[in-house]
Design a protein around this motif. Structure first.
Motif, PDB file in Angstrom:
ATOM      1  N   TRP A   7       0.607  -1.191  -0.112  1.00  0.00           N
ATOM      2  CA  TRP A   7       0.009   0.084  -0.065  1.00  0.00           C
ATOM      3  C   TRP A   7       0.862   1.300  -0.025  1.00  0.00           C
ATOM      4  O   TRP A   7       1.845   1.348   0.789  1.00  0.00           O
ATOM      5  N   ALA A   8       0.433   2.279  -0.591  1.00  0.00           N
ATOM      6  CA  ALA A   8       1.060   3.657  -0.610  1.00  0.00           C
ATOM      7  C   ALA A   8      -0.076   4.644  -0.850  1.00  0.00           C
ATOM      8  O   ALA A   8      -0.839   4.355  -1.791  1.00  0.00           O
ATOM      9  N   PRO A   9       0.134   5.697  -0.502  1.00  0.00           N
ATOM     10  CA  PRO A   9      -0.810   7.022  -0.814  1.00  0.00           C
ATOM     11  C   PRO A   9      -0.840   7.251  -2.330  1.00  0.00           C
ATOM     12  O   PRO A   9       0.330   7.076  -3.072  1.00  0.00           O
ATOM     13  N   LEU A  10      -1.797   7.684  -2.692  1.00  0.00           N
ATOM     14  CA  LEU A  10      -2.016   8.155  -4.217  1.00  0.00           C
ATOM     15  C   LEU A  10      -1.312   9.648  -4.452  1.00  0.00           C
ATOM     16  O   LEU A  10      -1.678  10.315  -3.819  1.00  0.00           O
ATOM     17  N   VAL A  11      -0.279   9.676  -5.289  1.00  0.00           N
ATOM     18  CA  VAL A  11       0.133  10.951  -5.572  1.00  0.00           C
ATOM     19  C   VAL A  11      -0.522  11.655  -6.905  1.00  0.00           C
ATOM     20  O   VAL A  11      -0.364  11.127  -7.955  1.00  0.00           O
ATOM     21  N   ILE A  12      -0.950  12.854  -6.722  1.00  0.00           N
ATOM     22  CA  ILE A  12      -1.687  13.786  -7.809  1.00  0.00           C
ATOM     23  C   ILE A  12      -0.943  14.638  -7.943  1.00  0.00           C
ATOM     24  O   ILE A  12      -0.493  15.624  -7.136  1.00  0.00           O
ATOM     25  N   THR A  13      -0.530  14.861  -9.184  1.00  0.00           N
ATOM     26  CA  THR A  13       0.152  16.149  -9.681  1.00  0.00           C
ATOM     27  C   THR A  13      -0.516  16.880 -10.725  1.00  0.00           C
ATOM     28  O   THR A  13      -1.448  16.326 -11.307  1.00  0.00           O
ATOM     29  N   PRO A  14      -0.088  17.981 -11.139  1.00  0.00           N
ATOM     30  CA  PRO A  14      -0.824  18.724 -12.220  1.00  0.00           C
ATOM     31  C   PRO A  14      -0.921  17.942 -13.350  1.00  0.00           C
ATOM     32  O   PRO A  14      -1.900  18.016 -14.321  1.00  0.00           O
ATOM     33  N   GLN A  15       0.089  17.042 -13.712  1.00  0.00           N
ATOM     34  CA  GLN A  15       0.104  16.510 -14.921  1.00  0.00           C
ATOM     35  C   GLN A  15      -0.826  15.446 -14.926  1.00  0.00           C
ATOM     36  O   GLN A  15      -1.612  14.935 -15.973  1.00  0.00           O
ATOM     37  N   SER A  16      -0.791  14.586 -13.813  1.00  0.00           N
ATOM     38  CA  SER A  16      -1.748  13.432 -13.711  1.00  0.00           C
ATOM     39  C   SER A  16      -3.425  13.882 -13.726  1.00  0.00           C
ATOM     40  O   SER A  16      -4.109  13.220 -14.169  1.00  0.00           O
ATOM     41  N   GLU A  43      -8.045   4.868  -1.831  1.00  0.00           N
ATOM     42  CA  GLU A  43      -6.746   5.174  -1.699  1.00  0.00           C
ATOM     43  C   GLU A  43      -6.078   5.330  -0.111  1.00  0.00           C
ATOM     44  O   GLU A  43      -5.009   5.081   0.029  1.00  0.00           O
ATOM     45  N   LYS A  44      -7.100   5.870   0.608  1.00  0.00           N
ATOM     46  CA  LYS A  44      -6.894   6.100   2.119  1.00  0.00           C
ATOM     47  C   LYS A  44      -5.913   7.336   2.389  1.00  0.00           C
ATOM     48  O   LYS A  44      -6.221   7.923   3.425  1.00  0.00           O
ATOM     49  N   ALA A  45      -5.088   7.807   1.538  1.00  0.00           N
ATOM     50  CA  ALA A  45      -4.207   8.703   1.539  1.00  0.00           C
ATOM     51  C   ALA A  45      -4.005   9.483   0.166  1.00  0.00           C
ATOM     52  O   ALA A  45      -3.616   8.888  -0.693  1.00  0.00           O
ATOM     53  N   LEU A  46      -4.128  10.714   0.177  1.00  0.00           N
ATOM     54  CA  LEU A  46      -3.751  11.503  -1.436  1.00  0.00           C
ATOM     55  C   LEU A  46      -2.726  12.627  -0.842  1.00  0.00           C
ATOM     56  O   LEU A  46      -2.783  13.361  -0.155  1.00  0.00           O
ATOM     57  N   ILE A  47      -1.823  12.538  -1.595  1.00  0.00           N
ATOM     58  CA  ILE A  47      -0.472  13.737  -1.824  1.00  0.00           C
ATOM     59  C   ILE A  47      -0.889  14.514  -2.932  1.00  0.00           C
ATOM     60  O   ILE A  47      -0.944  14.218  -3.909  1.00  0.00           O
ATOM     61  N   PHE A  48      -0.962  15.922  -2.704  1.00  0.00           N
ATOM     62  CA  PHE A  48      -1.036  16.771  -3.982  1.00  0.00           C
ATOM     63  C   PHE A  48       0.230  17.468  -4.031  1.00  0.00           C
ATOM     64  O   PHE A  48       0.533  18.200  -3.115  1.00  0.00           O
ATOM     65  N   ARG A  49       1.028  17.080  -5.292  1.00  0.00           N
ATOM     66  CA  ARG A  49       2.273  17.712  -5.036  1.00  0.00           C
ATOM     67  C   ARG A  49       2.580  18.304  -6.782  1.00  0.00           C
ATOM     68  O   ARG A  49       2.057  18.031  -7.680  1.00  0.00           O
TER      69      ARG A  49
END
Length: 313
Positions: A7-16, A43-49
């Protein structure tokens, strides 16, 4: 494969996300609340990067992600309030690890969501580790899970302005005893005002919880953080020399009052950290977590680090 590999957080970027790299782009993403809500449960955790958000732009983002921000009333960790129900992350010496925990899992009510914002990344270290709380539960020996099945009893000794730990005024964000009593009356806790002006609070809580949407059972208590053994041998020994167990700022037993063995506490602490995935902060990052499905902590760091946190129901 160990638990942390699955398991790992979902990383959301401007590109994605297909938006511009700005706070406006992030607002476009998070304003689709139905999608974000679904992603968070899945996903349980979302990272906005990579959106370049500043503290001045944070309010609008929080309004979307945390529509009902909560005050940190009855919180047990040291923080500074820096805005409208916005706080610094736990102010604990930077050379130490903060073990995994679900925010306020010791309380009768806890926040459903936490939003972290990295205003300034550390020079080195300072990651926020996150652990799938269901995997944490599964990682514990059957003997330990069974021992905790009856729940735990937390005790707080909150001083009147001078002493170890937090004061009752800081904990409840008021200096009015009547407000404190009105709050506690709705919690199922037992409490008493002591002759020195301090407040003792006891409450029995379950050791696990079931997520209201997914039905997943998760490890959901802070026994290792409230137990001296979870602090390490040297710290525990030092505390024992200063105060008897019943007078510590916070302590924990099994629900029936019997002591929790040191070995159980250490296993809980260590396996939570072993299963963790690190969010290695970059300035401007945000991380949204489901506070039941995911626990969090903090790695040691050097240099200046400023991470803000807000919470909602």
């Amino acid at each position: 494969m160990n638990a942390s590999d699955s398991w790992a957080p979902l990383v959301i970027t401007p590109q994605s996300a297909g938006v511009e790299a700005s706070s406006a782009g992030l607002l476009e993403v998070v304003s689709d609340t139905e999608t974000v809500d679904g992603q968070l449960v899945k996903e349980k955790a979302l990272i906005f990067r990579g959106f370049g958000v500043t503290e001045e732009e944070l309010e609008a983002v929080m309004d979307e992600l945390l529509p009902n921000r909560l005050a940190y009333v009855h919180g047990n960790s040291p923080r500074t309030k820096v805005g409208k129900n916005v706080y610094t992350s736990t102010e604990y010496p930077q050379e130490f690890t903060i073990s995994m925990h679900n925010e306020m899992s010791y309380a009768h009510q806890w926040p459903a969501r936490l939003l972290f914002f990295c205003q300034k990344a550390a020079e080195t270290g300072g990651a926020t580790p996150v652990t799938d709380s269901a995997l944490w539960l599964e990682s514990l020996d059957p003997e330990v899970r069974e021992a905790f099945r009856g729940g735990v009893c937390y005790q707080q000794n909150l001083h009147d302005g001078y002493g170890l730990g937090k004061s009752w005024q800081d904990t409840f964000e008021t200096d009015d005893r009547a407000e404190v009593e009105a709050f506690l009356e709705n919690t199922g806790a037992a409490w008493e005002w002591r002759p020195d002006g301090s407040l003792r609070v006891r409450q029995v809580r379950p050791a696990t919880a079931v997520h209201p949407v997914t039905g997943t059972e998760v490890w959901f208590n802070q026994s290792d953080q409230w137990h001296p053994a979870g602090l390490g041998d040297d710290t525990a020994a030092a505390l024992a020399q200063i105060l008897p167990a019943d007078e510590l700022p916070q302590s924990v037993t099994f629900a029936d009052g019997t002591p929790i063995p040191d070995a159980y506490v250490i296993q809980v602490r260590d396996r939570g950290l072993e299963a963790a995935q690190d969010c290695d902060w970059r300035t401007g990052d945000l991380m949204l977590i489901d506070n039941m499905l995911v626990s969090h902590g903090r790695r040691p760091f050097t240099g200046a680090r400023r991470v803000l946190v807000a919470m909602s129901d």
